[in-house]
Design an enzyme around this catalytic site. Sequence first.
Site, mmCIF file in Angstrom:
data_model
loop_
_atom_site.group_PDB
_atom_site.id
_atom_site.type_symbol
_atom_site.label_atom_id
_atom_site.label_comp_id
_atom_site.label_asym_id
_atom_site.label_seq_id
_atom_site.Cartn_x
_atom_site.Cartn_y
_atom_site.Cartn_z
ATOM 1 N N PRO A 18 6.683 -8.636 1.423
ATOM 2 C CA PRO A 18 7.886 -8.438 1.805
ATOM 3 C C PRO A 18 8.227 -8.516 3.211
ATOM 4 O O PRO A 18 9.074 -7.978 3.682
ATOM 5 C CB PRO A 18 7.858 -6.676 1.291
ATOM 6 C CG PRO A 18 6.297 -6.373 1.135
ATOM 7 C CD PRO A 18 5.657 -7.670 0.792
ATOM 8 N N GLU A 29 -2.051 -2.900 -2.452
ATOM 9 C CA GLU A 29 -1.293 -2.564 -1.094
ATOM 10 C C GLU A 29 -1.025 -3.853 -0.238
ATOM 11 O O GLU A 29 -0.645 -3.679 0.706
ATOM 12 C CB GLU A 29 -1.902 -1.525 -0.354
ATOM 13 C CG GLU A 29 -2.132 -0.194 -0.926
ATOM 14 C CD GLU A 29 -0.473 0.258 -0.829
ATOM 15 O OE1 GLU A 29 0.360 0.118 -0.001
ATOM 16 O OE2 GLU A 29 -0.236 0.855 -1.926
HETATM 17 C C1 LIG Z 1 3.113 -3.282 -3.168
HETATM 18 S S1 LIG Z 1 3.009 -4.799 -2.609
HETATM 19 C C2 LIG Z 1 2.488 -4.428 -1.063
HETATM 20 C C3 LIG Z 1 3.310 -3.888 0.103
HETATM 21 C C4 LIG Z 1 2.764 -3.751 1.534
HETATM 22 N N1 LIG Z 1 1.880 -2.543 1.359
HETATM 23 C C5 LIG Z 1 3.787 -3.652 2.473
HETATM 24 O O1 LIG Z 1 4.168 -2.577 2.811
HETATM 25 O O2 LIG Z 1 4.015 -4.836 3.123
HETATM 26 C C6 LIG Z 1 1.990 -5.646 -3.447
HETATM 27 C C7 LIG Z 1 2.514 -7.306 -3.437
HETATM 28 O O3 LIG Z 1 3.833 -7.283 -3.981
HETATM 29 C C8 LIG Z 1 4.233 -8.664 -3.573
HETATM 30 N N2 LIG Z 1 5.667 -8.090 -2.777
HETATM 31 C C9 LIG Z 1 5.896 -7.052 -2.931
HETATM 32 N N3 LIG Z 1 7.257 -7.180 -2.395
HETATM 33 C C10 LIG Z 1 7.790 -8.333 -2.238
HETATM 34 C C11 LIG Z 1 8.849 -8.806 -1.867
HETATM 35 N N4 LIG Z 1 9.867 -8.209 -1.509
HETATM 36 N N5 LIG Z 1 8.923 -10.193 -1.535
HETATM 37 C C12 LIG Z 1 7.873 -11.004 -2.005
HETATM 38 N N6 LIG Z 1 6.674 -10.537 -2.390
HETATM 39 C C13 LIG Z 1 6.507 -9.108 -2.509
HETATM 40 C C14 LIG Z 1 3.256 -9.096 -2.298
HETATM 41 O O4 LIG Z 1 2.564 -10.396 -2.782
HETATM 42 C C15 LIG Z 1 2.656 -8.034 -2.011
HETATM 43 O O5 LIG Z 1 1.397 -8.240 -1.552
#
Ligand SMILES: C[S@@+](CC[C@H](N)C(=O)[O-])C[C@H]1O[C@@H](n2cnc3c(N)ncnc32)[C@H](O)[C@@H]1O
Length: 228
Positions: free
Chosen positions: A89, A116
Site C-alpha cells: 500500500p 504486517e
Molecule cells: C496488511 S498488509 C500490510 C500493510 C503494512 N502494515 C502497511 O501499513 O503498509 C499485507 C500485505 O498486503 C498487500 N497489500 C495491502 N494493501 C495493498 C494495496 N493497497 N496495494 C497493494 N498491496 C497491498 C501487501 O503485499 C502487504 O505486504
Amino acid sequence: MRIDVLTLFPAMFESPLSYSILKRAQESDIVEIVLTDIRDFATDRYRKVDDKPYGGGPGMVMMPGPVFDCFEYVEKLSPEKGRVILLTPQGQKFDQKKAVELSKEKRLILIAGRYEGFDERIRIGLCAEQISIGDFVLSGGELAAMVIVDAVVRLLAGALGDEGSAGDDSFSEGLLEYPQYTRPEVFRDMKVPEVLLSGDHEKIARWRRQMALERTKKHRPDLLKNNF
Ligand SMILES: C[S@@+](CC[C@H](N)C(=O)[O-])C[C@H]1O[C@@H](n2cnc3c(N)ncnc32)[C@H](O)[C@@H]1O
C-alpha cells in the site's frame, strides 16, 4: 509475456486465472503465469515465513530469507530478467497508464506480501518497484497481484476477442467510456438514444466523444485536469 507471482497462497489465484480472458490468454500462449509458493523456501520444519517485529508491536513481519531465496529461484526460471514489483500500500498508485507500461514488458515478477508486510530489507535488497492498487489496506498482496495481472493481460495483443475494445475502455484516452446500450431498444420505458440507431458512424463517434467528456467532467473532473 511471462508473469511470475511469488505468494504464500498460490491457490487463491486458481479461480481468477481459470475463466474468460485470463484463461484464454494462457491457453493461446499469449501469457504464461507461473505461481511460486514462498513457503516452499522456509528453512525450518514448521515452514515459518514470518516473525515478530523488532522493537515490538502487533502482528508478524515477513522474514527476508524465504522471500530472497524464492526470488532468486524464480529469477532463474527464465533468461528474461523481468520487471520486479513489490505489492504494497506504500507504493506508487496503479492506474491504466501503468497497466499499459507494464503490458510492454516481456516478463513481470510480482511479489505479494502478507501479515504486517515485508521486512524492510526485502524492499531495500530486491530494489523492486513498489506498486499499490489504491489507498486502502488489503490483508495480502494476492488480490492486488490479480488486479495487475488482469489489467495487464487484457492489453496484450490477441487477449481480447475484439482487438478494438481495450482502446475504447475508460481511462485509455484519459476519459471515462461513453454510455453503452444493447438490446432491447426499449427497456422499462428507457429508450436507446436515437443516434445509436441512426447507422451514421460519424455522428455516433461525435456523440460518444461528447458523452465521454460530459461523463468525465461530472464524475471524474480530476482526469480532465490531468490529461487535457
Ligand atoms: C496488511 S498488509 C500490510 C500493510 C503494512 N502494515 C502497511 O501499513 O503498509 C499485507 C500485505 O498486503 C498487500 N497489500 C495491502 N494493501 C495493498 C494495496 N493497497 N496495494 C497493494 N498491496 C497491498 C501487501 O503485499 C502487504 O505486504
